[in-house]
Design an enzyme around this catalytic site. Sequence first.
Site, PDB file in Angstrom:
ATOM      1  N   LYS A   1      -4.472   5.444  14.853  1.00 33.93           N
ATOM      2  CA  LYS A   1      -4.581   4.843  13.518  1.00 33.93           C
ATOM      3  C   LYS A   1      -6.045   4.903  13.066  1.00 33.93           C
ATOM      4  CE  LYS A   1      -0.282   3.916  12.946  1.00 33.93           C
ATOM      5  NZ  LYS A   1       0.487   4.665  11.941  1.00 33.93           N
TER       6      LYS A   1
ATOM      7  N   SER B   1       7.175   8.873  12.433  1.00 34.47           N
ATOM      8  CA  SER B   1       6.109   8.734  11.428  1.00 34.47           C
ATOM      9  C   SER B   1       6.650   8.912  10.019  1.00 34.47           C
ATOM     10  CB  SER B   1       5.006   9.766  11.681  1.00 34.47           C
ATOM     11  OG  SER B   1       4.186   9.848  10.536  1.00 34.47           O
TER      12      SER B   1
ATOM     13  N   ARG C   1       2.897   5.952  -3.280  1.00 33.21           N
ATOM     14  CA  ARG C   1       4.036   6.769  -3.716  1.00 33.21           C
ATOM     15  C   ARG C   1       4.280   6.634  -5.205  1.00 33.21           C
ATOM     16  NH1 ARG C   1       4.208   5.576   1.593  1.00 33.21           N
ATOM     17  NH2 ARG C   1       5.438   6.859   3.025  1.00 33.21           N
TER      18      ARG C   1
ATOM     19  N   ASP D   1       1.989  -1.269  11.696  1.00 31.44           N
ATOM     20  CA  ASP D   1       0.664  -1.681  11.204  1.00 31.44           C
ATOM     21  C   ASP D   1       0.343  -3.134  11.546  1.00 31.44           C
ATOM     22  OD1 ASP D   1       0.209   0.799  10.167  1.00 31.44           O
ATOM     23  OD2 ASP D   1       0.890   0.290   8.148  1.00 31.44           O
TER      24      ASP D   1
ATOM     25  N   LYS E   1       0.838  -1.209   0.000  1.00 30.33           N
ATOM     26  CA  LYS E   1       0.000   0.000   0.000  1.00 30.33           C
ATOM     27  C   LYS E   1       0.869   1.253   0.000  1.00 30.33           C
ATOM     28  CE  LYS E   1      -2.870   0.657   3.635  1.00 30.33           C
ATOM     29  NZ  LYS E   1      -2.788   1.992   4.255  1.00 30.33           N
TER      30      LYS E   1
END
Length: 743
Positions: A651, A476, A335, A624, A330
Site C-alpha cells: 500500500k 484487487s 470513479r 484499508d 475516495k
Amino acid sequence: MNLTTPHINRLVVIGLGLIGGSLAAAAKKRNLCNQVIGLARRESVCQKAVQLDVVDSAYLSIDKITPPLGKGDLIFIAVPTLSVKRILQDLKGKVSDDVVITDGASVKGSVRDNVIDVFGQEMPNIVLGHPIAGSEQSGVEASNPELYEQHRVILTPHAGNTQYAVELTRDLWLKVGAEVLTMGVDDHDAILAATSHLPHVIAFSLVDTLAHDSQNENIFRYAAGGFRDFTRIASSDAIMWRDIMLANKKSVLDSIDLFTANLQRLRSYIAEENEKEITGVFTRAKVARDRFTKMLSNQAYSKTMSEKNIIYKVAPGGSVKGQIRVPGDKSISHRSIMLGSLAEGVTHVEGFLEGEDALATLQAFRDMGVVIEGPVEGRVTINGVGLKGLEKPAGALYVGNSGTSMRLLAGILAGQDFDAELTGDISLSNRPMNRVANPLREMGVIVETEENGRPPLKIKRGSAIKAIDYQMPMASAQVKSCILLAGLYADGETKVSEPAPTRDHTERMLRGFGYDVKREGDTISLTSGGKLTATNIDIPADISSATFFMVAAAIAPGSDITLTHVGINPTRIGVINILRLMGADITLSNEREVGGEPVADIRVQYAPLKGINIPEDQVPLAIDEFPALFVAAACAEGKTVLTGAEELRVKETDRIQAMADGLTTLGIQCEPTPDGIVVTGGEMNGGTVESFHDHRIAMSFTVAALRANAPITVNNCANVATSFPNFTELAKSVGISLEVNIS
Ligand code: S3P
C-alpha cells in the site's frame, strides 16, 4: 566554514539600482567579501550608495579601483539589458581573465551575443545569470539586503566556463539567501518571455488602451481591485522594459502570438455564448492559479508541502462523543470523475471528496480537455466528452500519491488514440504496476514501466485492444476496475474473475451510467460498444475515513459517536464485521440506498474488546482499515491474529511493518509475518512514531493516543490530506486533543 568554498575578495557592482544595490547591500551586511565597491554613472548615486551603507566605496570609472582587479574578485553587471554591451566594451582590456564576471540582465541571449561581439567568443570567466527578484521600485534608495532571500536566481553557464567561475558566482547567490537554478540560455529566454515579459506586455498594453479611451477618467476612477492587481506591473520602468522586449524579441513575439490566438478563441466563445468552453478556460486557469498561490504561500521555492514535516501531537486519554459526517468516499469520488468524463452529457456530483487523491484524478481529466466545474463544497459538474472524446494531455499526467488514479487511468488510457504517461510522488513511484500493466499487455496495449514494474507508466496504443478473460492473481478492485475500463474499448466481451470479492463501485457506477455489467459467481464481464449516459451521483461518506472514529469510540471508555451517511457497500464493511467479532458495540440505523450505494448512520459506543483470529474472507472487505484495526487489537484483551493480508505490504507504505514499528515503540507486542501480524493487547505508552508519509498510519496513531498513558507524536502527517483533508478539525470536534506543528 567549508574550506573548499571559493572566497570573494572584492565584489564590484556596476550599476547601483535595485538589483545591483541589493546584492551589494546583501554582501556587505553578511560580510561576504573583503570589500564591496560600486560603480555608477552619476556622482550623486555614488555618494548615496556609500551613505546608505550599500557599498564600502563607489566610483565613476573602473580605472579608479586600485590595485587593479584580479583573482578572487567578482564583477556583477547590473545595468539595463541593452547597456550591458557598453559595459563589456569598457571592461575589455582593463580586467584580466582571472576576474569572474556575471550579470543580472533579464534576457540572456542578447548578453551572450554581446559577449561574443566584444570578446570574439564566450568567455571562460563570464557566467551569465538572472536574479528573479525585480519589483516596480528602482534606484539605489530601493536597495534591500534581504531582496534575494528565498528568491530564485537562474544561472546559464556555458560548456566553456571554468568551474571556479561558476562556483564563485553560485556561492555568492546562495550566501545572500537565493535558490540557484541552472538552465540553458535559450530555455531561460523562452520561459521568461512567457512568465514575465508577456505579462508586462499585456499590462502596459491594457492600461494604454484604457488611457486612450475618452472615458478614461471614469474608467480609472471606478476601476476596482481587479484592475489594480492586474496592472500593477504597468508602472514598472518603461525604458528598461522596452529594452527587455527588444533584447528578447523572438521569444516575446512567440509568446504574444500564442496568447493572441488564445484570446481570439476566448473571444469567439464569448461571442457564441459557449458557456462550456468559457467555463473550461476559466476553471483551468483558476486551478492553475490556485496551485500557484499555494506554492507561493508555502514558499515552495524551496520545499513543497509534502516535503514539510507536519507533526501531530496528541494528548493521552479521553473519549469521543458526538455526531459527525466524514468526507466523501475516495473510491467513489475517483470513479465519479472518470465515468462522468467518459459519459455523454453533464454529470452532477454531490459529496465529492476534496482530498488530494481524488483531486489528482480530477486534474488528470482537466488535462485531457474535460471541462469540470468545482469542486465547491463537494459539488462537481462534469461536462462529459464521451468514451472517445478525451484529448492528448500536454505532458505527463501527475497523480501524486494516488494508486487508484494511476491504475484505473491506465485502463482508460489503454483505449485512447494517443500515447500518455502517468507519474506520481515518491511513494507511488515505488508501488507495483505490473498488476495492471501485464493484463493490459495481454489485451495488446503497449505499456512501459520502470524496473520491476514501477511507475512512471507509459501507455502506447498498439493495435486494437483484445477482450480477455482474466483470472486476477490477487484480490484487487483497482486491477479489476482497470481491466473493465479497458474493456469498454476492447473488441468483444471482457471478463475478470476475482479470487475473493473486492469493492464493486466500478460495476455499480457503470450500471448507474447505463452500461450493462454482468456478474456470474466470481466473474464480472462487460462488452464494448455501449455508451455511458450522464447521471447524478450522491457520494456517501467514506467508511474508510469513518473507521478512525469507529475505532476511537471502540477503544476509549465513555465514548459514544454517530457517523452519518456512511457508505455500507457489502464489499466495504469488513471493519464493522471485524470490530463486532472483537466485541464492539455498533448499531446501524437509517439504512437506505443512495444512487446505487447503500448508506447508513453508524453508532459506536464503547465496549471492551477481545482479540480474535480475523477471518480471511474479511480481509479484502477491510483492506484499508487494518492500520486502525491494529490499534483496536492493541487495546483488546489477548491476541489478534491476521493472515492472508500480504497486500498490506504494497500500500502507500508497507502497512504491516509501519504499524508494527509504531506499536512496538508504544510498548505493544507485535509479531509481523509475511502476510499479516499477531498483536497482543496491552498497556500503551506514549512516544514518537513514524507515519512513513502514509495517511492511514498517521490517523491510526492519532486515535491510539486515546488509550495511551502519555502523549503520542506522529511524524510526517501531510498526506492525511490525500483522503481526509479535515481530519484534524473533526478529531478535535469529537474530543481528541490534537496539536498540529509544522517543521
Ligand atoms: C481501491 C482499492 C483498494 C484500496 C484502495 C482503493 C479502489 O486497492 O486499497 O485504497 O478504489 O479500487 P487494491 O485494489 O490494490 O486492493
